[in-house]
Enzyme design. Structure first.
Site, PDB file in Angstrom:
ATOM      1  CB  ALA A 158      -0.932  -0.006   1.196  1.00 18.75           C
ATOM      2  CB  ALA A 159       3.983   2.157   1.770  1.00 19.66           C
ATOM      3  CE1 TYR A 160       7.180   0.447  -6.137  1.00 20.01           C
ATOM      4  CE2 TYR A 160       4.980   0.013  -7.010  1.00 20.01           C
ATOM      5  CZ  TYR A 160       6.330   0.242  -7.217  1.00 20.01           C
ATOM      6  OH  TYR A 160       6.829   0.289  -8.484  1.00 20.01           O
TER       7      TYR A 160
ATOM      8  CE  LYS B  59      -3.337  -7.264  -9.088  1.00 18.59           C
ATOM      9  NZ  LYS B  59      -2.141  -7.564  -8.317  1.00 18.59           N
TER      10      LYS B  59
ATOM     11  CB  CYS C 211       5.864 -19.356  35.865  1.00 22.28           C
ATOM     12  SG  CYS C 211       5.777 -17.808  34.938  1.00 22.28           S
TER      13      CYS C 211
END
Ligand code: IVH
Length: 684
Positions: free
Chosen positions: A39-41, A121, A437
């Site tokens: 998405a940034a590309y 796609k 623990c």
């Protein structure tokens, strides 16, 4: 006419943008190791498109907007494509789809609505398959669209790829275009194994597919479980060509090519958008990654008339989904202690929306991986979230200014201070405190109560903590003594009479599960649901299993020496024996394999079903009983976890909800068919 005059600053900005895009394209296409989310590309790419459309005189032939992919790697033989392998134009909104449809109709001079072939796609890599007289002769990657890399040997290992095709009307030369992908299940398994070996993992399924196919040594490709979906044609000579895309895909399927079943002819923009919404809702249920859907003009003649631009066809568009990855900043890195004591570094993040969900934490898996990725507070990172899988940090995109030392694996458990141990050859470091623990105890109880284990509704993280802190419980066995502590329960914060009674009821109901679910709930290391079922059906009773020696345990399908040793050790640990003895007195149902008596298979085991509307052939109670007999749980409301909804006449809002969540909806006929088919599950 453009009246804006480009400033030198703008020319510089354009070049910088192009260089940045080239760098990311190189990482993505050639190294199969991208630094930023898709998405940034896409955003950078759109910025460039926007600037170039304002100043068309500044478009250069080598601009990323004019090219497809990247030139091939020299290590593979170069292959010139007979017909260029193009890219697709992207649509990110309804307006973009309307715009595409308008351009198509304008180009064809059509007023009536278009028929589009709609399909997913698939996020893999494009390949070209060339068949001469029906025999596969060459496989190549897309490369820069004109010249690709020859990967015939590597592609020979793809599951489902026909080497030879037979059928009617076979062209003498047939080039099929396809998308190679790694199924999500294989991707998860690969990364898990790589992580266990301390090796590099793949950032996403697309890189996994590309990195696996583009291996010089085809034997490596063979180990990577790749497969493919065919979606179109390249060069074709001598033979028949169907008039429509949908007929073409049916034809390819008939010839034996794998074709994605999620395809449909839709009408107009409304049909496209409906398909998009449906697939988006079902995205997490598919075993392959899809990053959107593609609409293609269905009629071949129309496609030919529309033609192509330099890098994209005019007859298709990719309507993208929200990205699975996003950029954010790391606020802190903390350590979580899991049920088995595993110490997991977790990044606390500045909140970021990924695929529609806000995330604030992401796993870094283990300390080795943390070191390799070198993630530190303040860094900008890419995070990925897919389906039900825990969000993870993919990698650092930009280092922060102040970089504190990378967090090292502690020598002592941050919760109970017990020494941390890491076995030779293992990447996981564990707290040695076991049930002393508090963190391990808490996670063990949560697992015991989880939906797929004994399904104690309402026993969430906060309540388990409150019960432990007030000393009302220390182990899972204490849950079954809570009936005597009703008053104390009610006095807990945020707990009223009603919720206390609901909890007690849920605890009582948990006694009705069989041996398989009980074994899974115990949380024995290496014993997942499938192994628990195998153990239960093999030994039939808890006593038999407890008394089994290593050799007998190894006689169970899928149980090797490692699992056998775990199971054997579990039943012999003194602390466990005491808890088991108390659990045994709580319920006898847990101690036998429910499948035994009638030889009954429960094919809908673990599935949640919702009924809505009126069924013609049976009443609600009867439908519920039949579903429960097959192992399903019938619930009154639809959630994302619902497996399917049965819709009778006049269905209510549950149907709308199911559609919204992408939950499968069965008609009454389909439901009857399903229960009839599954009732073949009664063993003779
Ligand atoms: S059709 C002319 N259909 O997406 C372009 N492509 O961005 C023909 N892809 O290179 C592509 N699924 O690798 C088409 N159902 C599908 C696809 C698909 C994935 C990939 C393909 C293509 C890229 C374009």
């Amino acid at each position: 006419m453009n009246l804006e005059i480009p400033s030198p600053e703008l020319c510089r900005q354009l070049e910088m943008l192009r260089n940045e895009l080239r760098h990311h394209a190189y990482r993505y296409h050639l190294l199969d190791d991208p630094e930023i989310p898709d998405a940034a590309y896409d955003r950078l790419f759109r910025q460039l498109v926007e600037l170039e459309s304002r100043f068309p005189e500044l478009i250069t032939p080598d601009s990323p907007t004019q090219l497809v992919g990247a030139p091939p790697l020299a290590a593979f033989a170069a292959v010139a494509h007979g017909v260029p392998m193009l890219s697709l134009d992207n649509a990110f909104s309804m307006t973009d789809v309307e715009e595409f449809d308008r351009r198509v109709r304008e180009g064809l001079g059509k007023i009536s609505e278009m028929q589009y072939m709609a399909e997913p796609k698939v996020d893999g890599l494009a390949i070209s398959l060339v068949y001469r007289h029906g025999v596969l002769v060459r496989v190549a990657t897309r490369g820069d669209g004109r010249v690709g890399e020859e990967v015939t040997a590597q592609a020979g290992t793809l599951a489902g790829l026909p080497r030879e095709i037979v059928g009617e009307n076979m062209p003498t030369l047939l080039e099929v275009r396809a998308e190679v992908y790694m199924p999500l299940s294989a991707f998860a398994a690969y990364n898990e194994q790589a992580r266990a070996r301390g090796e590099r993992t793949f950032a996403n399924p697309r890189n996994a597919a590309a990195g696996s196919l583009r291996q010089i040594d085809a034997r490596i490709t063979a180990q990577r479980s790749l497969t493919l979906f065919c979606h179109g044609l390249g060069l074709v000579e001598g033979g028949f060509l169907p008039e429509t895309r949908h007929a073409l895909l049916d034809h390819l399927a008939a010839w034996g090519f794998p074709v994605c079943p999620e395809r449909r002819v839709v009408t107009g923009v409304a049909g496209c958008l409906e398909f998009h919404a449906e697939l988006l809702a079902r995205r997490d249920r598919l075993d392959y990654e899809i990053d959107g859907v593609v609409y293609k003009v269905d009629a071949r003649e129309d496609c030919e008339r529309l033609g192509t631009l330099t890098r994209t066809p005019r007859w298709a568009v990719a309507h993208k989904f929200p990205g699975r990855e996003a950029l954010t900043r790391v606020r802190a890195i903390e350590i979580q202690v899991g049920r088995t004591g595993a110490l997991t570094p977790v990044a606390r993040l500045e909140p970021v929306v990924v695929g529609g969900v806000t995330i604030t934490n992401a796993t870094l898996h283990n300390f080795q991986e943390l070191q390799r990725k070198d993630v530190r507070p303040g860094d900008q990172v890419s995070v990925r979230r897919a389906g039900d899988v825990i969000p993870e940090v993919v990698g650092v995109v930009e280092q922060g200014r102040m970089r504190p030392e990378v967090l090292a694996c502690p020598t002592h458990c941050p919760v109970c201070q017990a020494p941390v141990i890491q076995l030779v050859g293992e990447t996981i470091a564990r707290c040695s405190g076991e049930l002393s623990c508090p963190a391990q105890r808490r996670e063990g109880i949560r697992h015991f109560a989880s939906r797929r284990a004994l399904d104690i509704e309402g026993l969430g993280e906060k309540l388990v903590d409150a019960l432990l802190q007030s000393d009302m419980i220390a182990t899972v066995a204490d849950l079954y003594a809570l009936t005597e502590k009703r008053q104390e329960l009610i006095s807990l914060e945020r707990m009223g009479e009603k919720s206390a009674d609901n909890l007690l009821q849920a605890i009582a109901a948990s006694k009705n599960h069989g041996l398989d679910r009980f074994l899974f709930a115990l949380g024995i290391r290496e014993v997942g649901e499938a192994t628990a079922r195998n153990l239960a059906s093999h030994f039939k009773t808890l006593d038999n299993l407890e008394n089994a020696n290593l050799e007998e345990l190894e006689g169970v399908p899928d149980v090797g020496p490692k699992v056998a040793a775990r199971v054997h050790g579990f039943f012999r640990a003194p602390g466990n024996q005491e808890i088991l003895a108390r659990l045994k007195s709580a319920s006898s149902t847990w101690q036998t394999w429910a499948g035994t008596p009638a030889g009954l298979l429960r094919p809908l085991e673990g599935q949640t079903v919702v009924l809505t509307g009126t069924l013609a052939t049976m009443g609600r109670t009867q439908a519920r009983a039949r579903l429960e007999a097959l192992g399903a749980k019938v619930s009154g409301s639809v959630s994302r976890r619902t497996d399917f909804v049965v819709a009778g006449a006049d269905p209510g809002s549950k149907l709308t909800k199911a559609r919204e969540f992408g939950v499968a909806v069965l008609t009454e006929a389909e439901f009857l068919e399903k229960i009839q088919a599954t009732q073949g599950g009664f063993q003779s």
